[in-house]
Every structure is written in C-alpha cells, then in structure tokens.
Write an enzyme that holds these catalytic residues in place. Structure first.
Site, PDB file in Angstrom:
ATOM      1  N   ASP A  31      39.239 -44.954   0.222  1.00 19.58           N
ATOM      2  CA  ASP A  31      37.853 -45.300   0.561  1.00 19.58           C
ATOM      3  C   ASP A  31      36.864 -44.322  -0.072  1.00 19.58           C
ATOM      4  O   ASP A  31      37.182 -43.155  -0.280  1.00 19.58           O
ATOM      5  CB  ASP A  31      37.694 -45.298   2.089  1.00 19.58           C
ATOM      6  CG  ASP A  31      36.427 -46.012   2.536  1.00 19.58           C
ATOM      7  OD1 ASP A  31      35.901 -46.842   1.763  1.00 19.58           O
ATOM      8  OD2 ASP A  31      35.962 -45.741   3.654  1.00 19.58           O
ATOM      9  N   TRP A  36      30.691 -42.860  -4.069  1.00 24.84           N
ATOM     10  CA  TRP A  36      30.872 -42.012  -5.260  1.00 24.84           C
ATOM     11  C   TRP A  36      29.959 -42.519  -6.387  1.00 24.84           C
ATOM     12  O   TRP A  36      29.281 -41.738  -7.047  1.00 24.84           O
ATOM     13  CB  TRP A  36      32.339 -42.076  -5.688  1.00 24.84           C
ATOM     14  CG  TRP A  36      32.708 -41.215  -6.855  1.00 24.84           C
ATOM     15  CD1 TRP A  36      33.158 -39.936  -6.813  1.00 24.84           C
ATOM     16  CD2 TRP A  36      32.672 -41.592  -8.249  1.00 24.84           C
ATOM     17  NE1 TRP A  36      33.405 -39.480  -8.088  1.00 24.84           N
ATOM     18  CE2 TRP A  36      33.114 -40.479  -8.988  1.00 24.84           C
ATOM     19  CE3 TRP A  36      32.311 -42.758  -8.941  1.00 24.84           C
ATOM     20  CZ2 TRP A  36      33.215 -40.491 -10.380  1.00 24.84           C
ATOM     21  CZ3 TRP A  36      32.396 -42.765 -10.319  1.00 24.84           C
ATOM     22  CH2 TRP A  36      32.844 -41.642 -11.031  1.00 24.84           C
ATOM     23  N   HIS A  48      34.850 -48.152  -8.307  1.00 27.08           N
ATOM     24  CA  HIS A  48      36.168 -48.805  -8.225  1.00 27.08           C
ATOM     25  C   HIS A  48      36.979 -48.517  -9.485  1.00 27.08           C
ATOM     26  O   HIS A  48      38.190 -48.276  -9.413  1.00 27.08           O
ATOM     27  CB  HIS A  48      36.010 -50.320  -8.035  1.00 27.08           C
ATOM     28  CG  HIS A  48      35.312 -50.690  -6.750  1.00 27.08           C
ATOM     29  ND1 HIS A  48      35.649 -50.137  -5.536  1.00 27.08           N
ATOM     30  CD2 HIS A  48      34.290 -51.551  -6.495  1.00 27.08           C
ATOM     31  CE1 HIS A  48      34.872 -50.647  -4.586  1.00 27.08           C
ATOM     32  NE2 HIS A  48      34.028 -51.502  -5.145  1.00 27.08           N
ATOM     33  N   GLU A  78      38.896 -58.207   5.373  1.00 29.57           N
ATOM     34  CA  GLU A  78      37.466 -58.177   5.700  1.00 29.57           C
ATOM     35  C   GLU A  78      36.584 -57.917   4.470  1.00 29.57           C
ATOM     36  O   GLU A  78      35.367 -58.084   4.531  1.00 29.57           O
ATOM     37  CB  GLU A  78      37.177 -57.105   6.758  1.00 29.57           C
ATOM     38  CG  GLU A  78      37.653 -57.490   8.159  1.00 29.57           C
ATOM     39  CD  GLU A  78      39.163 -57.475   8.307  1.00 29.57           C
ATOM     40  OE1 GLU A  78      39.817 -56.646   7.634  1.00 29.57           O
ATOM     41  OE2 GLU A  78      39.694 -58.303   9.062  1.00 29.57           O
ATOM     42  N   TRP A  80      36.181 -59.600   1.940  1.00 26.17           N
ATOM     43  CA  TRP A  80      35.529 -60.827   1.455  1.00 26.17           C
ATOM     44  C   TRP A  80      34.092 -60.881   1.918  1.00 26.17           C
ATOM     45  O   TRP A  80      33.288 -61.648   1.389  1.00 26.17           O
ATOM     46  CB  TRP A  80      36.263 -62.074   1.960  1.00 26.17           C
ATOM     47  CG  TRP A  80      37.673 -62.190   1.468  1.00 26.17           C
ATOM     48  CD1 TRP A  80      38.804 -62.000   2.225  1.00 26.17           C
ATOM     49  CD2 TRP A  80      38.128 -62.526   0.149  1.00 26.17           C
ATOM     50  NE1 TRP A  80      39.924 -62.187   1.449  1.00 26.17           N
ATOM     51  CE2 TRP A  80      39.534 -62.515   0.180  1.00 26.17           C
ATOM     52  CE3 TRP A  80      37.482 -62.833  -1.044  1.00 26.17           C
ATOM     53  CZ2 TRP A  80      40.311 -62.788  -0.946  1.00 26.17           C
ATOM     54  CZ3 TRP A  80      38.251 -63.114  -2.165  1.00 26.17           C
ATOM     55  CH2 TRP A  80      39.652 -63.093  -2.109  1.00 26.17           C
ATOM     56  N   ARG A  82      31.900 -58.756   1.503  1.00 19.60           N
ATOM     57  CA  ARG A  82      31.024 -58.043   0.557  1.00 19.60           C
ATOM     58  C   ARG A  82      30.292 -59.055  -0.341  1.00 19.60           C
ATOM     59  O   ARG A  82      30.709 -60.207  -0.448  1.00 19.60           O
ATOM     60  CB  ARG A  82      31.865 -57.102  -0.298  1.00 19.60           C
ATOM     61  CG  ARG A  82      32.448 -56.001   0.560  1.00 19.60           C
ATOM     62  CD  ARG A  82      33.118 -54.948  -0.259  1.00 19.60           C
ATOM     63  NE  ARG A  82      33.570 -53.903   0.633  1.00 19.60           N
ATOM     64  CZ  ARG A  82      33.830 -52.666   0.271  1.00 19.60           C
ATOM     65  NH1 ARG A  82      33.730 -52.304  -0.979  1.00 19.60           N
ATOM     66  NH2 ARG A  82      34.233 -51.773   1.153  1.00 19.60           N
ATOM     67  N   LEU A 142      60.243 -45.051  -7.114  1.00 19.03           N
ATOM     68  CA  LEU A 142      59.211 -45.247  -6.086  1.00 19.03           C
ATOM     69  C   LEU A 142      58.953 -46.739  -5.839  1.00 19.03           C
ATOM     70  O   LEU A 142      58.860 -47.515  -6.783  1.00 19.03           O
ATOM     71  CB  LEU A 142      57.911 -44.593  -6.589  1.00 19.03           C
ATOM     72  CG  LEU A 142      56.651 -44.811  -5.742  1.00 19.03           C
ATOM     73  CD1 LEU A 142      56.698 -43.955  -4.481  1.00 19.03           C
ATOM     74  CD2 LEU A 142      55.394 -44.474  -6.553  1.00 19.03           C
ATOM     75  N   GLU A 218      51.741 -39.920  11.129  1.00 16.83           N
ATOM     76  CA  GLU A 218      50.810 -38.787  11.170  1.00 16.83           C
ATOM     77  C   GLU A 218      49.543 -39.174  10.413  1.00 16.83           C
ATOM     78  O   GLU A 218      49.618 -39.632   9.264  1.00 16.83           O
ATOM     79  CB  GLU A 218      51.447 -37.550  10.522  1.00 16.83           C
ATOM     80  CG  GLU A 218      52.667 -37.042  11.254  1.00 16.83           C
ATOM     81  CD  GLU A 218      52.364 -36.582  12.683  1.00 16.83           C
ATOM     82  OE1 GLU A 218      51.268 -36.040  12.922  1.00 16.83           O
ATOM     83  OE2 GLU A 218      53.228 -36.783  13.556  1.00 16.83           O
TER      84      GLU A 218
HETATM   85  C1  IPE Z   1      39.105 -50.205   4.024  1.00 16.00           C
HETATM   86  O1  IPE Z   1      37.889 -49.726   3.532  1.00 16.00           O
HETATM   87  C2  IPE Z   1      39.723 -51.158   3.064  1.00 16.00           C
HETATM   88  C3  IPE Z   1      40.144 -50.638   1.766  1.00 16.00           C
HETATM   89  C4  IPE Z   1      40.069 -49.400   1.357  1.00 16.00           C
HETATM   90  C5  IPE Z   1      40.718 -51.615   0.888  1.00 16.00           C
HETATM   91  P1  IPE Z   1      36.493 -50.370   3.960  1.00 16.00           P
HETATM   92  O2  IPE Z   1      35.468 -49.606   3.232  1.00 16.00           O
HETATM   93  O3  IPE Z   1      36.531 -51.832   3.763  1.00 16.00           O
HETATM   94  O4  IPE Z   1      36.454 -50.058   5.524  1.00 16.00           O
HETATM   95  P2  IPE Z   1      35.227 -50.085   6.547  1.00 16.00           P
HETATM   96  O5  IPE Z   1      34.522 -51.388   6.363  1.00 16.00           O
HETATM   97  O6  IPE Z   1      34.335 -48.933   6.217  1.00 16.00           O
HETATM   98  O7  IPE Z   1      35.846 -49.930   7.898  1.00 16.00           O
HETATM   99  C1  IPE Z   2      37.072 -48.529  -1.083  1.00 12.72           C
HETATM  100  O1  IPE Z   2      35.829 -48.027  -1.419  1.00 12.72           O
HETATM  101  C2  IPE Z   2      37.510 -49.659  -1.984  1.00 12.72           C
HETATM  102  C3  IPE Z   2      37.531 -50.976  -1.337  1.00 12.72           C
HETATM  103  C4  IPE Z   2      37.267 -51.218  -0.088  1.00 12.72           C
HETATM  104  C5  IPE Z   2      37.876 -52.095  -2.176  1.00 12.72           C
HETATM  105  P1  IPE Z   2      34.494 -48.675  -0.856  1.00 12.72           P
HETATM  106  O2  IPE Z   2      34.030 -49.708  -1.816  1.00 12.72           O
HETATM  107  O3  IPE Z   2      34.677 -49.117   0.536  1.00 12.72           O
HETATM  108  O4  IPE Z   2      33.533 -47.417  -0.913  1.00 12.72           O
HETATM  109  P2  IPE Z   2      32.416 -47.032   0.155  1.00 12.72           P
HETATM  110  O5  IPE Z   2      33.083 -46.916   1.490  1.00 12.72           O
HETATM  111  O6  IPE Z   2      31.375 -48.106   0.119  1.00 12.72           O
HETATM  112  O7  IPE Z   2      31.908 -45.706  -0.342  1.00 12.72           O
HETATM  113 MG    MG Z   3      34.444 -48.190   2.311  1.00 14.86          MG
END
Ligand code: IPE
Ligand code: IPE
Ligand code: MG
Length: 261
Positions: A31, A36, A48, A78, A80, A82, A142, A218
């Site tokens: 995340d 970033w 990304h 979830e 989707w 976005r 792996l 953990e």
């Molecule tokens: C969790 O991150 C999903 C992935 C990293 C693929 P999100 O950025 O979607 O999580 P929330 O919405 O902040 O909980």
């Molecule tokens: C995680 O980074 C990648 C995916 C969820 C696909 P985010 O896109 O959620 O990055 P933030 O949380 O908005 O910084």
């Molecule tokens: Mg995020």
C-alpha cells in the site's frame, strides 16, 4: 535443512516452532503507491509502476533467503470502486508486468499462483494467469501467490458455497464440516498459512485480505510507502518477526519447554 523440509508440509495441525527463524510464508499488502506519486506531483499510476520494481526486489529477496511462499495483494475486490481510468491502467499494468516477467520467474524456478475471482477480468488476462500457472506448476522454488480481485469474505463465502453444494448432493453431512474441511476449499489450499503479514503505507488494517488465514499470523505495519520499500526494509520486518514468541494459545513457558525438548 530441516527448516525447509518442514515448510513443505501443507496446513499444520500442530503449531510450528518459529522463534528466531525465517517465516515460511510472507503475505504483503503493498500500500502507498498513490500517496508516493502524489508527493511527487505525479499521476497515481506512476506510483503503481514504481511499485512493480519493488515487487521484483522483494521476490528476489524471498527467493534468495529460501522463503517458501510470498503472497502479494495486488488488487482487492473493493478496488473496483476506484475511478475507472485508474482501474483500467492498473489492469493494463498487471498484464504487461506479467507478460514481461513470467519467463524470468519460470527460469528462476518460481511457481506462480493467482487467487481471487478471475471472471471479472478480460479474457487476455485470464488466459495469461492460467498459462503462467501451467508453465510454472512444477517449479520447486518460491511459490509466488498474487491476489487479484481477491477479498477475504469472498474466499470464505465461496468455500461455504462449495461445501453447501456437497451437503445438498448428500456427499457429506453438515456436521462433517470442520476447519480442516473449510480450508480445503479456500484459495490458498495446500499452502502453509502466512507466518508474517506486512502492510506498508502506514494504515493498520487488513482491508479484507486473508481473513481466515491471518488468525495466528504475526502482523507488521510500516509507514514506508510501497515504492520506497526495499531489501533493507524487508530485513527489518523479518528481524521483527524473528524476535517474537509465537504462542498459539499456549503459555510462554510451554513454548520455551517445547523448544528445549
Ligand atoms: C489494500 O489497499 C489492497 C491492496 C493493496 C491491493 P487499499 O488501499 O485498497 O486499502 P484501503 O482502501 O486503504 O483499506
Ligand atoms: C496500493 O496503493 C495499490 C493498490 C491498492 C492497487 P494505493 O493505490 O492504495 O496507494 P494509496 O493508499 O492511495 O497511497
Ligand atoms: Mg491504499
């Protein structure tokens, strides 16, 4: 090494002795890509893209250390929600990254597996996932699990549906269902449960990742944004893991005694 032969055992009925050791299975919520990019006045997709490079670094680190399973949360059920443009770019990035990396992963003995509801994706990506799994199925290095359109609640629900169908068909009775039988219908079936969970990006939540499997994992949270996560940051997470005593409900003294036995 005894450590590795133990790691190939599927789901354990007995808690493993993990103190001071490497995790067998690491699961990561990658995340912070968007933030970033925002910090750099770049579009979110740039975050990304930078994140894909980190995936390569961490996969290599896991393979070099002899970690057996790495599960990466790449797209949640979830996500989707976005903006459509970001979802489309993300799916494209997944496809192109896979296309580019599969041969190299295969050459390095890595076994690929995808978890999540695939039918939501386009035919090209679905075919790509299946062919990558077929190509790498017999590799013994792996195991890299990529969670795509994955949700922990979906996983448990689809497992319940499968077992309910067996009850309806008269193959099993409702009372036969126990945790071990549930596990056989979950997406990670056959792999050990995660020992270490890492979430980058500063949020301290599970966000519908592996709900069933994280019961004794953990948890490690770091504020580092995923594109900034590197081999050293990964080592810090591993060091934190190795300093913990995993008790699985027992007392600390019991765990110490079992180790000495
Ligand atoms: C969790 O991150 C999903 C992935 C990293 C693929 P999100 O950025 O979607 O999580 P929330 O919405 O902040 O909980
Ligand atoms: C995680 O980074 C990648 C995916 C969820 C696909 P985010 O896109 O959620 O990055 P933030 O949380 O908005 O910084
Ligand atoms: Mg995020």
């Amino acid at each position: 090494m005894a450590f590795f032969s133990k790691s190939t055992t599927p789901v354990k009925s007995q808690p493993p002795e993990q103190d001071g050791a490497l995790p067998v299975h690491v699961a990561i919520i990658m995340d912070g890509n968007g933030r970033w990019a925002k910090q750099r006045y770049l579009p979110r997709i740039a975050g990304h893209r930078a994140g894909v490079d980190v995936v390569r670094t961490i996969v290599e680190a896991c393979a070099a250390k002899g970690i057996r399973v790495l599960t990466l949360f790449a797209f949640s059920s979830e996500n989707w929600r976005r903006p459509e443009a970001e979802v489309n770019l993300l799916v494209d990035l997944l496809l192109t990254s896979l296309q580019r990396e599969v041969e190299k992963l295969h050459k390095n003995g890595i076994r690929l597996r995808f978890i999540g509801e695939r039918s939501a994706f386009n035919a090209k990506l679905i075919e790509m996932m299946s062919s990558a799994e077929r190509l790498t199925a017999d590799n013994t290095g792996l195991t890299l699990v990529i969670a795509l359109n994955y949700g922990g609640r979906w996983d448990v629900t689809q497992a319940a549906q499968q077992l309910a169908r067996r009850v309806e068909a008269g193959e099993i009775r409702a009372d036969d269902i126990d945790a071990a039988m549930m596990e056989t219908r979950l997406c990670l079936h056959g792999l050990p449960e995660p020992d270490l969970f890492i979430r980058t990006g500063g949020e301290q939540r599970i966000s519908n990742f592996l709900l069933w499997h994280l019961s004794y994992t953990e948890l490690y949270f770091t504020a580092i944004l995923w594109p900034d996560f590197d081999a050293r940051a990964f080592d810090d997470a591993l060091a934190s893991f190795s300093s913990r005593q995993r008790r699985f409900g027992r007392t600390g003294d019991q765990v110490e005694q079992a180790k000495g036995a």
